[in-house]
Design an enzyme around this catalytic site. Structure first.
Site, PDB file in Angstrom:
ATOM      1  N   ASN A 132       2.192  -1.348  -8.197  1.00 23.60           N
ATOM      2  CA  ASN A 132       2.213  -0.095  -7.463  1.00 23.60           C
ATOM      3  C   ASN A 132       1.507   0.999  -8.230  1.00 23.60           C
ATOM      4  OD1 ASN A 132       3.240   1.634  -5.235  1.00 23.60           O
ATOM      5  ND2 ASN A 132       4.624  -0.110  -4.986  1.00 23.60           N
ATOM      6  N   PRO A 163       0.837  -1.201   0.000  1.00 20.97           N
ATOM      7  CA  PRO A 163       0.000   0.000   0.000  1.00 20.97           C
ATOM      8  C   PRO A 163       0.869   1.247   0.000  1.00 20.97           C
ATOM      9  CG  PRO A 163       0.012  -1.022   2.169  1.00 20.97           C
ATOM     10  CD  PRO A 163       0.711  -1.963   1.250  1.00 20.97           C
ATOM     11  N   CYS A 164       0.524   2.173  -0.808  1.00 21.51           N
ATOM     12  CA  CYS A 164       1.369   3.352  -0.958  1.00 21.51           C
ATOM     13  C   CYS A 164       0.537   4.577  -1.279  1.00 21.51           C
ATOM     14  CB  CYS A 164       2.426   3.120  -2.028  1.00 21.51           C
ATOM     15  SG  CYS A 164       1.828   2.155  -3.418  1.00 21.51           S
ATOM     16  N   GLN A 165      -0.582   4.738  -0.574  1.00 22.54           N
ATOM     17  CA  GLN A 165      -1.390   5.924  -0.773  1.00 22.54           C
ATOM     18  C   GLN A 165      -0.613   7.189  -0.436  1.00 22.54           C
ATOM     19  OE1 GLN A 165      -2.419   3.131   0.617  1.00 22.54           O
ATOM     20  NE2 GLN A 165      -4.567   2.720   0.262  1.00 22.54           N
TER      21      GLN A 165
END
Length: 352
Positions: A127, A80-82
């Site tokens: 991603n 996760p890379c919000q």
């Protein structure tokens, strides 16, 4: 047929491992850090073990306990890379600069560390597009350099899921790597929006939505329409199919500042806009004056109807919006299988 093994880190609702399992992989373990995701996983994938914990606190020795002495052929995952999503949080001192210190960004590096310790033959990482520009590209290069130092050939590519038959325009960065000395390539698109490519055109979203148009609310099927305010419904009525809210033509009663991306209506003859995580973030239905239900978004994301998402509507929406479309992940898995078979034919697959 020989079965190859995979583990799914940051598994979410299972979009990646559904595709890999459908392609023939044995999913030995899933890891995530979310109680609702764990409930969704246990409901839909009861035969696949899951560790529900901060991955920084999951040791590789613990992971190996689930492998039954098998080697891992592929590690898959979408950290996760919000924190650096193009729709993510912005640093208040500089609204154009994404939050590079968001701790979620470090999970990408944790993913690389586990790969280095487990040492699968292949790796797949998904991603958001924002990773390309984080720290002017230095962040992605750091991730790649860690994998290269671990002995992997790695490449990345920005891929539009619509080019692989998903009825959704969804751009994501896919990183593929291997440690067996093969050059890294990517699956060839099998759909195109360009007639000159001589491929089938992009799938439209209506084919997966139309049978739900008149279906009554069904909470057990994740199909519940949001109860919009009367004012919002009046705004939705003004949005043309395939268009967005005409902000400059609104009456004083309907106008407000800062209309978001949710005021866009899908077109029946086109792929959907990107499904993004959130409660009210899904776009407007092509023919109805409401946003998409969770089930409609899941259809667009190509989840089978048998997958039921746990939690409240917001939590369900996050699971759907964060997922890799299973139709794409199956094609990616088949491509990896072809690479494995090619390596075996060359006699290089079992090398350390």
């Amino acid at each position: 047929m020989e079965k190859y093994t995979a583990i799914d880190l940051f598994c979410g609702a299972g979009g990646l491992h559904i595709g890999f399992e459908n392609a023939g992989f044995r999913i030995k373990l899933c890891v995530d850090n979310n109680d609702i995701v764990e409930k969704t996983h246990k409901r839909n994938f009861p035969n696949i073990p899951i560790i529900n914990r901060d991955i920084n606190k999951v040791s590789t020795d613990e992971i190996r306990e689930y492998l039954d002495d098998d080697n891992v052929d592929v590690i898959i995952g979408g950290p996760p890379c919000q924190g650096f999503s193009t729709i993510g949080h912005r640093v208040s001192s500089n609204p154009e600069k994404r939050n590079q210190k968001d701790p979620r960004n470090e999970l990408v590096l944790t993913y690389a560390r586990i790969i280095n310790e487990i040492r699968p033959k292949f790796i797949v990482m998904e991603n958001v597009k924002g990773i390309l520009t984080l720290e002017k590209g230095a962040y992605l290069q750091n991730v790649l350099s860690i994998l290269v130092k671990a002995g992997y050939n790695v490449e990345y590519k920005l891929i539009n899921m619509a080019d692989y038959g998903v009825p959704e325009v969804r751009e994501r960065v896919i990183i593929i790597g291997n440690r067996i000395g093969m050059p890294v390539t990517f699956p060839t698109p099998d759909h195109s929006d360009n007639p000159d490519d001589n491929l089938p055109g992009w799938e439209n979203c209506w084919n997966v939505l139309k049978d739900l148009e008149k279906m009554p609310d069904n909470p057990s099927f994740n199909h519940v329409a949001l109860k919009h305010t009367c004012k919002n419904i009046e705004r939705y009525k003004l949005i043309p199919e395939g268009g967005r809210l005409p902000e400059d033509k609104l009456s004083k009663e309907l106008y407000r500042k800062n209309f978001g991306n949710t005021y866009k209506r899908l077109a029946r003859n086109r792929p959907a806009l990107t499904m993004v995580p959130g409660n009210d973030a899904f776009p407007i239905h092509p023919t109805l004056n409401r946003s998409l239900t969770v089930r409609e978004a899941a259809r667009i994301q190509t989840f089978p109807d048998t997958v039921i998402f746990e939690g409240n509507r917001r939590q369900q929406g996050h699971q759907v919006g964060n997922a890799v479309p299973p139709v794409f992940s199956k094609k990616l898995a088949i491509f990896i299988l072809e690479q494995i078979k090619k390596a075996k034919d060359l006699g290089i697959y079992e090398c350390d």
